[in-house]
Design a protein around this motif. Sequence first.
Motif, PDB file in Angstrom:
ATOM      1  N   LYS A 362      20.361  11.929 -54.609  1.00 16.53           N
ATOM      2  CA  LYS A 362      20.869  12.910 -53.641  1.00 16.53           C
ATOM      3  C   LYS A 362      21.585  12.238 -52.452  1.00 16.53           C
ATOM      4  CE  LYS A 362      18.311  16.978 -54.861  1.00 16.53           C
ATOM      5  NZ  LYS A 362      17.386  18.037 -54.492  1.00 16.53           N
ATOM      6  N   GLN A 363      21.582  10.868 -52.414  1.00 22.07           N
ATOM      7  CA  GLN A 363      22.390  10.192 -51.392  1.00 22.07           C
ATOM      8  C   GLN A 363      23.684   9.691 -52.026  1.00 22.07           C
ATOM      9  OE1 GLN A 363      20.082   7.034 -49.398  1.00 22.07           O
ATOM     10  NE2 GLN A 363      18.278   8.031 -50.221  1.00 22.07           N
ATOM     11  N   PHE A 364      23.547   9.169 -53.239  1.00 18.81           N
ATOM     12  CA  PHE A 364      24.714   8.616 -53.941  1.00 18.81           C
ATOM     13  C   PHE A 364      25.071   9.537 -55.108  1.00 18.81           C
ATOM     14  CE2 PHE A 364      22.379   4.501 -52.768  1.00 18.81           C
ATOM     15  CZ  PHE A 364      22.897   4.520 -51.478  1.00 18.81           C
ATOM     16  N   ASP A 365      26.358   9.853 -55.221  1.00 14.17           N
ATOM     17  CA  ASP A 365      26.802  10.817 -56.235  1.00 14.17           C
ATOM     18  C   ASP A 365      26.448  10.379 -57.651  1.00 14.17           C
ATOM     19  OD1 ASP A 365      27.868  12.228 -54.207  1.00 14.17           O
ATOM     20  OD2 ASP A 365      29.933  11.495 -54.470  1.00 14.17           O
ATOM     21  N   ASN A 366      26.527   9.065 -57.898  1.00 10.30           N
ATOM     22  CA  ASN A 366      26.424   8.610 -59.280  1.00 10.30           C
ATOM     23  C   ASN A 366      24.999   8.272 -59.718  1.00 10.30           C
ATOM     24  OD1 ASN A 366      29.139   8.976 -59.668  1.00 10.30           O
ATOM     25  ND2 ASN A 366      29.647   6.926 -58.902  1.00 10.30           N
ATOM     26  N   VAL A 367      24.025   8.680 -58.901  1.00  7.49           N
ATOM     27  CA  VAL A 367      22.633   8.572 -59.328  1.00  7.49           C
ATOM     28  C   VAL A 367      22.196   9.965 -59.766  1.00  7.49           C
ATOM     29  CG1 VAL A 367      20.283   7.987 -58.639  1.00  7.49           C
ATOM     30  CG2 VAL A 367      22.204   6.707 -57.704  1.00  7.49           C
ATOM     31  N   VAL A 368      21.841  10.111 -61.042  1.00  9.27           N
ATOM     32  CA  VAL A 368      21.447  11.428 -61.551  1.00  9.27           C
ATOM     33  C   VAL A 368      20.069  11.317 -62.206  1.00  9.27           C
ATOM     34  CG1 VAL A 368      23.845  12.116 -61.963  1.00  9.27           C
ATOM     35  CG2 VAL A 368      22.514  11.101 -63.826  1.00  9.27           C
ATOM     36  N   THR A 369      19.440  12.464 -62.438  1.00 13.20           N
ATOM     37  CA  THR A 369      18.168  12.457 -63.168  1.00 13.20           C
ATOM     38  C   THR A 369      18.449  12.603 -64.662  1.00 13.20           C
ATOM     39  OG1 THR A 369      17.886  14.830 -63.083  1.00 13.20           O
ATOM     40  CG2 THR A 369      16.955  13.566 -61.260  1.00 13.20           C
ATOM     41  N   SER A 370      17.439  12.342 -65.452  1.00 13.70           N
ATOM     42  CA  SER A 370      17.603  12.414 -66.896  1.00 13.70           C
ATOM     43  C   SER A 370      17.940  13.823 -67.358  1.00 13.70           C
ATOM     44  CB  SER A 370      16.325  11.967 -67.584  1.00 13.70           C
ATOM     45  OG  SER A 370      16.079  10.640 -67.258  1.00 13.70           O
ATOM     46  N   LEU A 371      17.378  14.826 -66.686  1.00 15.51           N
ATOM     47  CA  LEU A 371      17.661  16.202 -67.095  1.00 15.51           C
ATOM     48  C   LEU A 371      19.125  16.538 -66.800  1.00 15.51           C
ATOM     49  CD1 LEU A 371      15.851  18.078 -68.579  1.00 15.51           C
ATOM     50  CD2 LEU A 371      15.087  19.074 -66.449  1.00 15.51           C
ATOM     51  N   GLU A 372      19.644  15.994 -65.700  1.00 13.41           N
ATOM     52  CA  GLU A 372      21.081  16.177 -65.416  1.00 13.41           C
ATOM     53  C   GLU A 372      21.915  15.459 -66.465  1.00 13.41           C
ATOM     54  OE1 GLU A 372      20.731  16.708 -60.574  1.00 13.41           O
ATOM     55  OE2 GLU A 372      21.145  14.730 -61.388  1.00 13.41           O
ATOM     56  N   GLY A 497      12.196 -14.389 -64.331  1.00 15.08           N
ATOM     57  CA  GLY A 497      11.644 -14.755 -63.037  1.00 15.08           C
ATOM     58  C   GLY A 497      12.744 -14.900 -62.003  1.00 15.08           C
ATOM     59  N   ARG A 498      13.792 -14.092 -62.141  1.00 21.12           N
ATOM     60  CA  ARG A 498      14.958 -14.260 -61.272  1.00 21.12           C
ATOM     61  C   ARG A 498      15.405 -12.881 -60.779  1.00 21.12           C
ATOM     62  NH1 ARG A 498      19.799 -16.996 -64.348  1.00 21.12           N
ATOM     63  NH2 ARG A 498      18.238 -18.547 -64.898  1.00 21.12           N
ATOM     64  N   PRO A 499      15.755 -12.744 -59.521  1.00 22.69           N
ATOM     65  CA  PRO A 499      16.250 -11.443 -59.052  1.00 22.69           C
ATOM     66  C   PRO A 499      17.593 -11.118 -59.699  1.00 22.69           C
ATOM     67  CG  PRO A 499      15.838 -12.938 -57.212  1.00 22.69           C
ATOM     68  CD  PRO A 499      15.780 -13.750 -58.455  1.00 22.69           C
ATOM     69  N   VAL A 500      17.834  -9.841 -59.985  1.00 27.94           N
ATOM     70  CA  VAL A 500      19.123  -9.457 -60.556  1.00 27.94           C
ATOM     71  C   VAL A 500      19.806  -8.443 -59.649  1.00 27.94           C
ATOM     72  CG1 VAL A 500      18.547  -9.927 -62.970  1.00 27.94           C
ATOM     73  CG2 VAL A 500      18.026  -7.694 -62.009  1.00 27.94           C
ATOM     74  N   ASP A 501      21.120  -8.500 -59.642  1.00 26.20           N
ATOM     75  CA  ASP A 501      21.964  -7.556 -58.907  1.00 26.20           C
ATOM     76  C   ASP A 501      23.017  -7.117 -59.914  1.00 26.20           C
ATOM     77  OD1 ASP A 501      24.006  -6.354 -57.520  1.00 26.20           O
ATOM     78  OD2 ASP A 501      24.346  -8.020 -56.119  1.00 26.20           O
ATOM     79  N   VAL A 502      22.830  -5.936 -60.494  1.00 25.39           N
ATOM     80  CA  VAL A 502      23.732  -5.478 -61.556  1.00 25.39           C
ATOM     81  C   VAL A 502      24.636  -4.400 -60.990  1.00 25.39           C
ATOM     82  CG1 VAL A 502      23.828  -4.701 -63.947  1.00 25.39           C
ATOM     83  CG2 VAL A 502      21.785  -5.834 -63.114  1.00 25.39           C
ATOM     84  N   GLU A 503      25.932  -4.578 -61.120  1.00 23.21           N
ATOM     85  CA  GLU A 503      26.856  -3.552 -60.640  1.00 23.21           C
ATOM     86  C   GLU A 503      27.105  -2.569 -61.777  1.00 23.21           C
ATOM     87  OE1 GLU A 503      30.517  -4.913 -58.968  1.00 23.21           O
ATOM     88  OE2 GLU A 503      31.213  -2.879 -58.541  1.00 23.21           O
ATOM     89  N   LEU A 504      26.795  -1.308 -61.541  1.00 23.00           N
ATOM     90  CA  LEU A 504      26.869  -0.291 -62.589  1.00 23.00           C
ATOM     91  C   LEU A 504      27.700   0.894 -62.122  1.00 23.00           C
ATOM     92  CD1 LEU A 504      23.120  -0.319 -63.653  1.00 23.00           C
ATOM     93  CD2 LEU A 504      25.008  -1.422 -64.836  1.00 23.00           C
ATOM     94  N   ASP A 505      28.235   1.631 -63.123  1.00 19.83           N
ATOM     95  CA  ASP A 505      29.049   2.806 -62.787  1.00 19.83           C
ATOM     96  C   ASP A 505      28.184   4.022 -62.491  1.00 19.83           C
ATOM     97  OD1 ASP A 505      31.257   1.230 -63.397  1.00 19.83           O
ATOM     98  OD2 ASP A 505      31.139   1.763 -65.525  1.00 19.83           O
ATOM     99  N   MET A 506      27.009   4.026 -63.103  1.00 20.82           N
ATOM    100  CA  MET A 506      26.184   5.231 -62.997  1.00 20.82           C
ATOM    101  C   MET A 506      24.730   4.844 -63.259  1.00 20.82           C
ATOM    102  SD  MET A 506      26.937   8.617 -65.189  1.00 20.82           S
ATOM    103  CE  MET A 506      26.014  10.112 -65.011  1.00 20.82           C
ATOM    104  N   VAL A 507      23.800   5.558 -62.646  1.00 18.10           N
ATOM    105  CA  VAL A 507      22.381   5.281 -62.858  1.00 18.10           C
ATOM    106  C   VAL A 507      21.664   6.583 -63.199  1.00 18.10           C
ATOM    107  CG1 VAL A 507      20.230   4.660 -61.684  1.00 18.10           C
ATOM    108  CG2 VAL A 507      22.210   3.176 -61.474  1.00 18.10           C
ATOM    109  N   VAL A 508      20.817   6.520 -64.192  1.00 13.20           N
ATOM    110  CA  VAL A 508      20.047   7.688 -64.612  1.00 13.20           C
ATOM    111  C   VAL A 508      18.568   7.408 -64.323  1.00 13.20           C
ATOM    112  CG1 VAL A 508      19.485   9.221 -66.524  1.00 13.20           C
ATOM    113  CG2 VAL A 508      21.728   8.093 -66.445  1.00 13.20           C
TER     114      VAL A 508
END
Lengths: 673, 196
Positions: A362-372, A497-508
């Motif tokens: 609800k802050q970022f447009d491209n973060v949606v729930t699974s039902l969406e 054992g390493r931090p990751v920073d993944v750039e993605l187009d969308m997150v569910v």
Amino acid sequence: MVDITSEKNPRIGVFVCHCGTNIAGSIDVKDVVEYAKTLPNVVHAEDYQYVCSTPGQKKIEDAIKEKNLTGTVVAACSPRLHEPTFRRATQEGGLNPYRFEMANIREQNSWVHMHEKEEATAKAKDAVRIAVAKASLLQDLKPKFVDVEPAALVVGAGVAGMQAALDLANAGIKTYLIEKNPTIGGRMSQLDKTFPTLDCSQCILTPKMVEVGRNENIELMTYSEVEEVDGFIGNFSVKIRKKARGVLTPDEAEAKGIVGGGCNGCGDCEAVCPVIKPNPFEMGMKPRKAIYIYHPQVVPLIYTVDFDSCIKCGLCQTACGEKKAIDLEMQDEFVDLKVGTVVLALGYDIFPVEKKTEWGYKQFDNVVTSLEFERLICASGPTGGHLIRPSDGATPKRIGFVLCAGSRDNTGIGKPYCSRFCCMYSLKHAHQIIEKIPGAVPYIFYMDIRSFGKMYEEFYYRIQDEGAKFIRGRVSNILEDPATKNLHVYAEDTLLGRPVDVELDMVVLAAAVQPSAETEKTRRLFGVSCSQDGWLLEAHPKLNPCGTTTAGVYVAGVCQGPKDIPDTVAQAEGAASAASIPIHLGKVELEPYFAQCIEEKCAGCGMCVNLCPYQALSLVEKDGRKVMQVTEAKCKGCGTCGAYCPGGAIWMQHFTTPQIIAQIDAFLVGGEQ
Amino acid sequence: MAKKSKGYKDTKLEEKLKDRYFRTSESHPDFLEKVEEISKTIPHMCYQCGTCTGSCPSAPRSSYRIRYFVRRAVLGLEEEQLTDPDLWLCTTCYSCTDRCPRDIAPTDVIMACRNLAYQRGIVPVNFLKTVQAIYSSGHGVPNNDANRAARKRLGLTADPPTTHMYPEYIKGIQKILDHYKIKEQADKIVAEAEKK
């Protein structure tokens, strides 16, 4: 009249069970038997490996006959488990089944005092002594029978409620199916495909919906809610609120004398309606009018007016014309039903995952729930099955799936339990994007993949093989690049054992699930308990998984706890089967534990009437004075009335005052009576 | 240095790589209890999801992995835990504590381990210089001229209303530190480090 005479010369038989090492491992069973032999009125005592086994039960029967017993005591497990077994054995031996008393030396003794053998043995002796004291005063009791109304009620018409209703109806039982929404189908109709077979969800659900709509034994009441519940197993009276839907069905129109009228689902009204609202079925991603249907396959195919947003302009009525289906002045109606048994299938809601602020829902447009996501990838959804990023409509290529989004969370914000189907549907989502979008890569952030069902692990292999990237680590934070609206997903790859920073187009976000909003109110109406998390509580998780602590009320589906579609349907069939048994028997046996009023002693003060938690008592006129009367079918034998009654006029069957005093004496004076 | 370790010439590293199994003999049975007693948190409930490391501002810039510290506390790996120089890389920002789904406070696990390490005299010297600075000035980071100038520019007093303004209270702070023998222990460790 109450028979208060007790046995003149009680002859009690005691049977001490080993229960394998469950009891014999921490209690000296032989010692307990020797002790029992010294107790007053005991004429027989023995131990056996498993008293609940056939030879064990035979020992009870034989002892009753040979030693002419008047009562039996079994020191074993919980009465919830085996009281019926031993009652039957007592009856087979020729005694009244209520001449049996149980001492729980397993759950209340050997299990909790596993490492204190001496003390546990002493406690077992106490328990046996107390049970013998009561057994000496037990009386013959006769169970009551009440007739069962030959109809069933199913609350909630998702896949669980539909299955339960169909099973009941096909067993020849008149079934009322109540649904709060204008259509049946529930959550399953919002899904695109089902794992692991990848059937189209609607395609396998719609035939069931149609069957429910057509079945002669099912009376379908959509857009309705349970308002009041009264009664007990076999005789529930339920008041249903039929919410005003503003539209007449063909039957209702005919009843009003409108020939050939009523809604036929043509949609002329929807076309002219000027009000636009988000469609909750599409998770608010598609508009709907104030007069609407959720989707083309609704059952029944009847439009509904949302009176909260309708401006009563009347355009729909004009468009409807001669069918005269629309009545904008319609009021809620109430219907009273009489049913014998009830199945609750109240479903679930998605946890408001915006409460976990770190993922930016609800802050970022491209973060949606699974039902969406389900609606976005569904061919009948708002985008016609084309998965797009909400921010710019572009096709996402790199999509992250955040598992356990609010599940397995002890912080008090999320839910402590596993939501059980998120792993699997996220695997399915990963498959769907690989299938639909060339070059798409799913990144699945997981803690554990729980693929426990039939063919589920194989499905997991398949998705791995298709090229999904699995990162074992919970997502700690998601940030948005304001220029591109791409998302940076931060986690630790715990295997590297390493931090990751993944750039993605969308997150569910695979959000946790919680009981539906109506669950609390409805379960209270039916007197059903719930667990700490608000899910309905089954009577016993293993021995009675569909029943509840309220006789005649059964549960099915996710309202009892998260489960996938196969488990939901299986439980619905179980609940329907359980609910059909009393109806087919036509009568139910009530334990004769109900209170009895000794009318000569009753002063008619009426205090007990107000104290009774089950509304089982009332004052009636008898021989010119008021006396208390018990509705035996409603009485649960809790004893509240009997404990209060100032005149001692209330007699609790099977828990009489002399019996309880004898138990207390036996405990305190240590066997010397 | 890097070249050396690639050829496995580093004797310390070689020692470390000789045996990488976890053996129960390495585990100190009461270490977890000690950590839980000091930290008042529940590392044994950790399911190793890595949210802590993922949230950590130190992790992308260093070898510091808070998840390892929680794990080692659970397994009782006292030696490895307290001698690991990474123990001192935590900034105590509490991001991991905010986000931990199991409601554990990993930061407090680190703080407890630092306490235990301090008791055994395993502390980087620069941390102890802080103790000495507090002892002499009441501040971990004492005021300096640049700060004084900046404060004046902002319309504040040159020194903040702390022991800088009221140096007579430094005595009280010294009394507290003496009571817990903190200065004494710090001096001892620094002296030993300088000997080497």
